[in-house]
Scaffold this active site. Structure first.
Site, PDB file in Angstrom:
ATOM      1  N   LYS A 197       0.840  -1.210   0.000  1.00  0.00           N
ATOM      2  CA  LYS A 197       0.000   0.000   0.000  1.00  0.00           C
ATOM      3  C   LYS A 197       0.871   1.256   0.000  1.00  0.00           C
ATOM      4  O   LYS A 197       1.930   1.279   0.643  1.00  0.00           O
ATOM      5  CB  LYS A 197      -0.885  -0.048   1.250  1.00  0.00           C
ATOM      6  CG  LYS A 197      -1.947   1.033   1.357  1.00  0.00           C
ATOM      7  CD  LYS A 197      -2.806   0.814   2.610  1.00  0.00           C
ATOM      8  CE  LYS A 197      -3.892   1.863   2.767  1.00  0.00           C
ATOM      9  NZ  LYS A 197      -4.720   1.633   3.979  1.00  0.00           N
ATOM     10  N   GLY A 242     -10.356   1.707  10.471  1.00  0.00           N
ATOM     11  CA  GLY A 242     -11.816   1.812  10.511  1.00  0.00           C
ATOM     12  C   GLY A 242     -12.476   0.793   9.606  1.00  0.00           C
ATOM     13  O   GLY A 242     -13.702   0.760   9.462  1.00  0.00           O
ATOM     14  N   SER A 281     -10.149  -0.488   6.811  1.00  0.00           N
ATOM     15  CA  SER A 281      -9.386  -0.284   5.579  1.00  0.00           C
ATOM     16  C   SER A 281      -8.710  -1.524   5.008  1.00  0.00           C
ATOM     17  O   SER A 281      -8.237  -1.503   3.877  1.00  0.00           O
ATOM     18  CB  SER A 281      -8.345   0.817   5.789  1.00  0.00           C
ATOM     19  OG  SER A 281      -8.961   2.085   5.779  1.00  0.00           O
ATOM     20  N   SER A 301      -9.523   1.853   2.897  1.00  0.00           N
ATOM     21  CA  SER A 301      -8.574   2.592   2.122  1.00  0.00           C
ATOM     22  C   SER A 301      -7.548   1.718   1.397  1.00  0.00           C
ATOM     23  O   SER A 301      -6.877   2.198   0.500  1.00  0.00           O
ATOM     24  CB  SER A 301      -7.823   3.557   3.043  1.00  0.00           C
ATOM     25  OG  SER A 301      -7.045   2.841   3.976  1.00  0.00           O
TER      26      SER A 301
END
Lengths: 560, 560
Positions: free
Chosen positions: B141, B236, B238, B214
């Site tokens: 990521k 949260g 992701s 995300s």
């Protein structure tokens, strides 16, 4: 007897309430155990020997109160002692001790004896103990709730009778422990001394000195042998400081390993630096006893904030233990007795060949101490002033000191985040530094000297540095005491820091010093005499089991 | 092909810089792997099958890219595959995937192949692998640093070339992993979608839908088989949200168990709720592979913020596993496919007799979600607005949504302490609630429906609730997909909450609905079709090993 020192004061409303509280506490002393006024008034500076001379304790009671917790549990489990006689012995001695050093805040020996009676009946009926701590009397620091007993978070405004046990005392009760007294802590629970609305706790070895704090009631009580084991808390040295000053054992485990759920506090939600709870006791093996039994009850299944630490003490080390010796932290040079004890330990450990001994260099302990002090009161201590105001309580000098700028500020979210980043960076950098040293454990002073005179314990960094890092630490006695003939302070003209100068001058004022150096008034000459000299052993975060094993090995070498 | 959606915008200076970044990224696509414009423009909504039709991948490459990470490691270790052919296969497919779903932010396949070449030479020379992940291509990521590669913390102002590996990528590299691409994340890294300055990542199964976020670049890439395993982060949802939307596997471990040291962030020091990092992958066993190997490198010895979790997956359970089924959280009712899959799972698990199945009732998930939203931006998100301003970057709608009142406020130290106390109380109460349920694990939705249309993912509580509690969670595919013939949305007249109404109306607008209910424009009728239906399995904090074992057992029952 020590000079009369100022009492905590407040508004008329405060005085009314506190007078009632003190009256309640005094009324909890049974007439049969009340010391004659002259014994109290004429006691020597070292009162540790007084209980045995009062005639209030039997030979058997004196023998029982000489035991550590492990021996108590063994003797009760094997039927050599009953719970009732054990609790009675420690309870009586605790009440005697309290009259000499003001270490208690609540006394409920009858309740303890009643429970001990039940336990003895259980033992008789079932032929076995109810749990591994069957009949063990455990003393409890004021802010740790016990159902139906008085508690406070260090301010009159927070005094209450606890509706329930907290998780820790509930576990201990389940394990068979018996409660009988609660112990003094300072206003705000944030002094490394113990001066509260209940009074000032004195150091049993020299009552002109502080027993340290904030778990100073525990330390003094255990040194007086009014308890063999108690529960303290530590966010800046509050277990280790009083353990050191009173010459007993104490461990601050890595935070969030032992349960503090429902302990009283006045800054719930403050988590910039995390407190820890742990045992204060009479032997190294008592530390292991306490923690192993509490963890076996699996508190992390109830208190979800806990890390489920695996408690498995290594019986040996894969390679020779590497012990760093840190004589000073580069900020404040400890007093001569501490340096003398560390030098002797270093020599003995080196000579043994059983461990690898290296010098450990501190890493920016001044910076770490500045950060942790700021983390203690992120709102600039408004919370403290509000609580004092609420009950008309006057601020004590050491409370004023700990909450004063530049080390406290009223932060906003942005500056608070920056402060916490500074903390995290420091921890990262420190970890790299420690790893480069290759040390398994570090042996260091627990304080920049032995027990101080009252109202002077202002340099916490020897313990607080490990709080910000969250490295576990054990304090244990060196076996030495301050000795005028050996501990001579040389005059110095340059200093590491202002705190170093303060610490030096304190020593110059109070140590017995040869005439050719500085003259002192005769009254002061003996002021620090008799204070125990203690060590602190520290390991990396969560290496609590390594720490316990290393302490055992090191103490073994030092005492052989 | 999906409708053209708005791009991220900004000032002229922003546009200049971002145009250059996009040009750099585009130039990293070799001509030999560039898809003809017509393939991209005429691609079906479901693009997962496209790579195999391009003629750019050999049969062997298609076979390699069908493997999970565990199989890749086994085949390389046994000499059935070389590192070079493995990295080449996944790298080529990743580049093809990127042109269809915009999942990458940096492409450096040549660097990966060069490393793979070294590993092959090592293997040939030494006759063994260099480490347990020898030759395994791992996608990373964007905000997770890799030495010499582009990275950002979700804003243009934070874009940089990483000077060094972070601890995680350094460990993976030591274990033999090969890096070749970095993956897209949204502006602020705080959307459950993936729209950044690099562009908007699309859901491979239906490009009119979001892949979640995300870590949506990872999810989309792995669903496209351009990677078999990648590294995501989750504060949260992701990891779990994009794993769910793309129908792959993902685990958010208990926080502070896997290393995030030196990951980029823009709120260093913010610790009201703690992010976690973990694998996104192709199989449940890949989760175990990844975590076990990373933990075996003992990251807690370097990153002192970590809890040294013992990784020991139980082979069986002392008593029958108690599985709670939570169909909804009492705040937002999930869409029909999710409810259908959970009902089927409940029936199958019950019928198996191999686990104990009970209904699990949520505990105040609305309150928990309110608290966690407020904890995300304790300064009222000033930090976000400042970073946007710094680089002339316009705020995206989902960034605006996540930082807007009433769920963000600019706190002072006092209100922040109160908020954190509210958090701690909630965690304590929730723990009691969970304990009363007696559940070992809870099976629940990962989101209130399958993948949403872009810019609508506003209800995070199905994942974020476990972040505030710090309970580990695994998302895994149910094997089902949204099917118009089965997933019929009934009209409702009353709702749990505004968020429930929003979620319902979204569904009513977009689902294929029989004519006798609500008429829809034909264009919209197929919009959510093809979305994978996923499950989330959750366990108590630090019960990560129980969770992994339970997921294996449950998936085994569901797929047998």
């Amino acid at each position: 007897m020590a000079t009369k020192l100022a009492e905590a004061t407040g508004s008329p409303a405060y005085t009314t309430k506190v007078t009632a509280m003190k009256k309640r506490l005094d009324s909890q002393i049974p007439d049969s155990l009340r010391l004659p006024r002259e014994i109290v008034d004429t006691a020597p500076l070292d009162v540790t020997g007084v209980p045995a001379t009062t005639g209030l304790l039997t030979e058997k009671e004196l023998a029982i109160t000489a035991l550590d917790a492990t021996a108590v549990c063994e003797k009760i489990a094997s039927g050599q002692l009953t719970a009732v006689e054990t609790v009675t012995a420690f309870g009586k001695r605790a009440i005697i001790a309290h009259q000499l050093v003001h270490c208690l805040t609540d006394i409920f020996l009858e309740e303890g004896i009643a429970r001990a009676q039940e336990l003895d009946e259980y033992y008789k009926r079932e032929g076995k103990v109810i749990g591994p701590l069957h009949g063990l009397p455990i003393s409890i620091k004021d802010h740790v709730p016990l159902k139906g007993r008085w508690a406070s978070a260090g301010f009159l405004a927070t005094v209450e009778v606890s509706k329930d046990d907290c998780l820790m005392t509930s576990i201990l009760r389940e394990l068979g422990a018996v409660f009988y007294v609660k112990t003094n802590q300072p206003q705000s629970i944030m002094h490394l001394e113990t001066h509260s609305m209940y009074g000032r706790t004195l150091n049993p070895w020299n009552t002109s000195l502080t027993p340290g704090g904030s778990s100073g009631g525990e330390g003094a009580l255990i040194a007086m042998r009014g308890s063999c084991i108690g529960v303290g808390t530590d966010i800046g040295g509050s277990i280790r400081g009083p353990a050191a000053n009173s010459g007993i054992y104490g461990m601050r485990p890595s935070s969030k390993t032992l349960p503090m759920k429902d302990y009283l506090a006045y800054q719930f939600g403050a988590d910039g630096v995390i407190a820890s709870t742990g045992p204060m006791c009479s032997s190294a093996r008592d530390i292991d006893l306490f923690i192993s039994k509490v963890l076996a009850a699996k508190p992390a299944q109830i208190d979800v904030s806990l890390v489920p630490l695996v408690w498995d003490i290594p019986q040996s080390f894969p390679k020779k233990l590497r012990v760093g010796i840190m004589e000073h932290d580069g900020v404040v040079l400890p007093h001569p007795p501490t340096l003398r004890a560390l030098a002797a330990a270093k020599a003995k450990l080196t000579a043994s060949g059983l461990v690898e001994v290296v010098d450990y260099k501190p890493f920016k302990h001044d910076l770490g101490y500045d950060i942790v002090r700021e983390l203690y009161f992120e709102d600039g201590a408004k919370v403290v002033r509000d609580l004092l105001k609420e009950a008309g309580e006057d601020i004590l000098p050491l409370t004023e000191w700990v909450i004063s700028p530049p080390h406290t500020k009223d932060h906003d979210a942005t500056s608070l985040r920056a402060l916490r980043k500074q903390r995290d960076d420091y921890k990262d950098d420190y970890s790299d530094h420690w790893n480069e040293s290759g040390c398994d454990v570090v042996l260091c002073p627990p304080f920049p000297g032995t027990a101080n005179p009252h109202d002077t314990a202002k340099y916490w960094a020897y313990t607080a540095i490990w709080n910000i890092l969250d490295y576990p630490g054990i304090v244990f006695p060196s076996g030495l005491k301050l000795e005028p003939s050996l501990d001579v302070m040389e005059a110095r003209s340059s200093f590491f820091s202002d705190a170093d100068k303060f610490n030096h001058e304190l020593c110059m004022l109070l140590f017995p010093i040869p005439e050719n150096r500085i003259e002192l008034a005769t009254d002061d000459a003996q002021k620090m005499v008799g204070a125990p000299v203690s060590f602190q052993l520290v390991a990396r975060r969560f290496n609590d089991c390594v720490l316990v094993a290393a302490q055992k090995l090191i103490e073994g070498i030092l005492t052989e």
